[in-house]
Motif scaffolding. Structure first.
Motif, PDB file in Angstrom:
ATOM      1  N   TYR A  26       0.828  -1.202   0.000  1.00 25.48           N
ATOM      2  CA  TYR A  26       0.000   0.000   0.000  1.00 25.48           C
ATOM      3  C   TYR A  26       0.866   1.259   0.000  1.00 25.48           C
ATOM      4  O   TYR A  26       0.592   2.215  -0.731  1.00 25.48           O
ATOM      5  CB  TYR A  26      -0.922  -0.030   1.222  1.00 25.48           C
ATOM      6  CG  TYR A  26      -1.829   1.162   1.324  1.00 25.48           C
ATOM      7  CD1 TYR A  26      -2.922   1.295   0.483  1.00 25.48           C
ATOM      8  CD2 TYR A  26      -1.581   2.157   2.257  1.00 25.48           C
ATOM      9  CE1 TYR A  26      -3.758   2.396   0.566  1.00 25.48           C
ATOM     10  CE2 TYR A  26      -2.405   3.263   2.350  1.00 25.48           C
ATOM     11  CZ  TYR A  26      -3.489   3.378   1.508  1.00 25.48           C
ATOM     12  OH  TYR A  26      -4.311   4.463   1.599  1.00 25.48           O
ATOM     13  N   GLN A  27       1.927   1.266   0.782  1.00 24.05           N
ATOM     14  CA  GLN A  27       2.813   2.429   0.861  1.00 24.05           C
ATOM     15  C   GLN A  27       3.515   2.699  -0.469  1.00 24.05           C
ATOM     16  O   GLN A  27       3.628   3.847  -0.903  1.00 24.05           O
ATOM     17  CB  GLN A  27       3.856   2.225   1.957  1.00 24.05           C
ATOM     18  CG  GLN A  27       3.274   2.188   3.352  1.00 24.05           C
ATOM     19  CD  GLN A  27       4.291   1.747   4.395  1.00 24.05           C
ATOM     20  OE1 GLN A  27       5.352   1.244   4.053  1.00 24.05           O
ATOM     21  NE2 GLN A  27       3.954   1.949   5.653  1.00 24.05           N
ATOM     22  N   LYS A  28       3.975   1.653  -1.117  1.00 29.45           N
ATOM     23  CA  LYS A  28       4.657   1.824  -2.397  1.00 29.45           C
ATOM     24  C   LYS A  28       3.689   2.323  -3.467  1.00 29.45           C
ATOM     25  O   LYS A  28       4.068   3.135  -4.309  1.00 29.45           O
ATOM     26  CB  LYS A  28       5.318   0.525  -2.826  1.00 29.45           C
ATOM     27  CG  LYS A  28       6.528   0.180  -1.983  1.00 29.45           C
ATOM     28  CD  LYS A  28       7.207  -1.063  -2.458  1.00 29.45           C
ATOM     29  CE  LYS A  28       8.390  -1.392  -1.553  1.00 29.45           C
ATOM     30  NZ  LYS A  28       9.071  -2.604  -1.968  1.00 29.45           N
ATOM     31  N   ILE A  29       2.472   1.845  -3.427  1.00 35.33           N
ATOM     32  CA  ILE A  29       1.466   2.311  -4.384  1.00 35.33           C
ATOM     33  C   ILE A  29       1.181   3.797  -4.169  1.00 35.33           C
ATOM     34  O   ILE A  29       1.087   4.573  -5.122  1.00 35.33           O
ATOM     35  CB  ILE A  29       0.179   1.470  -4.274  1.00 35.33           C
ATOM     36  CG1 ILE A  29       0.446   0.062  -4.798  1.00 35.33           C
ATOM     37  CG2 ILE A  29      -0.962   2.115  -5.047  1.00 35.33           C
ATOM     38  CD1 ILE A  29      -0.685  -0.908  -4.565  1.00 35.33           C
ATOM     39  N   GLN A  30       1.091   4.216  -2.908  1.00 33.08           N
ATOM     40  CA  GLN A  30       0.871   5.633  -2.601  1.00 33.08           C
ATOM     41  C   GLN A  30       2.042   6.490  -3.090  1.00 33.08           C
ATOM     42  O   GLN A  30       1.836   7.566  -3.646  1.00 33.08           O
ATOM     43  CB  GLN A  30       0.659   5.822  -1.097  1.00 33.08           C
ATOM     44  CG  GLN A  30      -0.640   5.269  -0.567  1.00 33.08           C
ATOM     45  CD  GLN A  30      -1.837   5.963  -1.183  1.00 33.08           C
ATOM     46  OE1 GLN A  30      -1.839   7.155  -1.403  1.00 33.08           O
ATOM     47  NE2 GLN A  30      -2.850   5.177  -1.485  1.00 33.08           N
ATOM     48  N   LEU A  31       3.255   6.024  -2.880  1.00 30.20           N
ATOM     49  CA  LEU A  31       4.433   6.760  -3.357  1.00 30.20           C
ATOM     50  C   LEU A  31       4.431   6.887  -4.880  1.00 30.20           C
ATOM     51  O   LEU A  31       4.738   7.952  -5.426  1.00 30.20           O
ATOM     52  CB  LEU A  31       5.715   6.076  -2.891  1.00 30.20           C
ATOM     53  CG  LEU A  31       6.072   6.225  -1.414  1.00 30.20           C
ATOM     54  CD1 LEU A  31       7.290   5.375  -1.075  1.00 30.20           C
ATOM     55  CD2 LEU A  31       6.342   7.681  -1.082  1.00 30.20           C
ATOM     56  N   GLN A  33       1.810   6.845  -6.826  1.00 31.40           N
ATOM     57  CA  GLN A  33       0.747   7.785  -7.208  1.00 31.40           C
ATOM     58  C   GLN A  33       1.189   9.224  -6.991  1.00 31.40           C
ATOM     59  O   GLN A  33       0.871  10.108  -7.802  1.00 31.40           O
ATOM     60  CB  GLN A  33      -0.534   7.487  -6.434  1.00 31.40           C
ATOM     61  CG  GLN A  33      -1.218   6.227  -6.904  1.00 31.40           C
ATOM     62  CD  GLN A  33      -2.456   5.883  -6.093  1.00 31.40           C
ATOM     63  OE1 GLN A  33      -2.682   6.407  -5.013  1.00 31.40           O
ATOM     64  NE2 GLN A  33      -3.269   4.982  -6.627  1.00 31.40           N
ATOM     65  N   GLN A  34       1.935   9.481  -5.926  1.00 37.60           N
ATOM     66  CA  GLN A  34       2.456  10.828  -5.693  1.00 37.60           C
ATOM     67  C   GLN A  34       3.455  11.219  -6.778  1.00 37.60           C
ATOM     68  O   GLN A  34       3.451  12.357  -7.261  1.00 37.60           O
ATOM     69  CB  GLN A  34       3.120  10.921  -4.322  1.00 37.60           C
ATOM     70  CG  GLN A  34       2.146  10.905  -3.167  1.00 37.60           C
ATOM     71  CD  GLN A  34       2.850  10.867  -1.818  1.00 37.60           C
ATOM     72  OE1 GLN A  34       4.072  10.749  -1.735  1.00 37.60           O
ATOM     73  NE2 GLN A  34       2.062  10.966  -0.751  1.00 37.60           N
ATOM     74  N   GLN A  37       1.545  12.063  -9.908  1.00 39.77           N
ATOM     75  CA  GLN A  37       0.924  13.381  -9.795  1.00 39.77           C
ATOM     76  C   GLN A  37       1.963  14.488  -9.993  1.00 39.77           C
ATOM     77  O   GLN A  37       1.707  15.469 -10.691  1.00 39.77           O
ATOM     78  CB  GLN A  37       0.245  13.528  -8.429  1.00 39.77           C
ATOM     79  CG  GLN A  37      -0.469  14.839  -8.241  1.00 39.77           C
ATOM     80  CD  GLN A  37      -1.629  15.002  -9.197  1.00 39.77           C
ATOM     81  OE1 GLN A  37      -2.294  14.039  -9.553  1.00 39.77           O
ATOM     82  NE2 GLN A  37      -1.863  16.210  -9.625  1.00 39.77           N
TER      83      GLN A  37
END
Length: 93
Positions: A26-31, A33-34, A37
């Protein structure tokens, strides 16, 4: 029955580990996505800059006013027959 519960617990723990610490956590996916962006924002800024540059190039190709304006302000050129006035600030000394 105990073995089934134990096997299910092991499966649950391994899935939770993958979710929080694995390769696609989950953390890697969030990174990611950032980063996406941020790169999208940079791309949009660069696209806007390119549009402005293309418009300026087109103006320089087609219009005489843009070339004249650049010659006046960047090179300090004046037209023939014009009078150049230079205003100096008086020093208060």
């Amino acid at each position: 029955m105990k073995w089934i519960a134990l096997v299910l617990c092991v499966i649950l723990i391994s899935l939770q580990y993958r979710l929080w610490f694995g390769q696609s956590s989950y953390q890697k996916i969030q990174l990611q996505q950032q980063k996406i962006q941020q790169i999208s924002t940079e791309n949009q800024e660069l696209a806007n800059r390119n549009k402005k540059l293309f418009a300026e190039i087109e103006d320089l190709r087609k219009g005489v006013e843009a070339v004249e304006e650049r010659a006046r302000y960047q090179l300090g050129m004046i037209k023939e027959g014009e009078t150049f006035f230079r205003l100096l600030n008086k020093d208060p000394d």
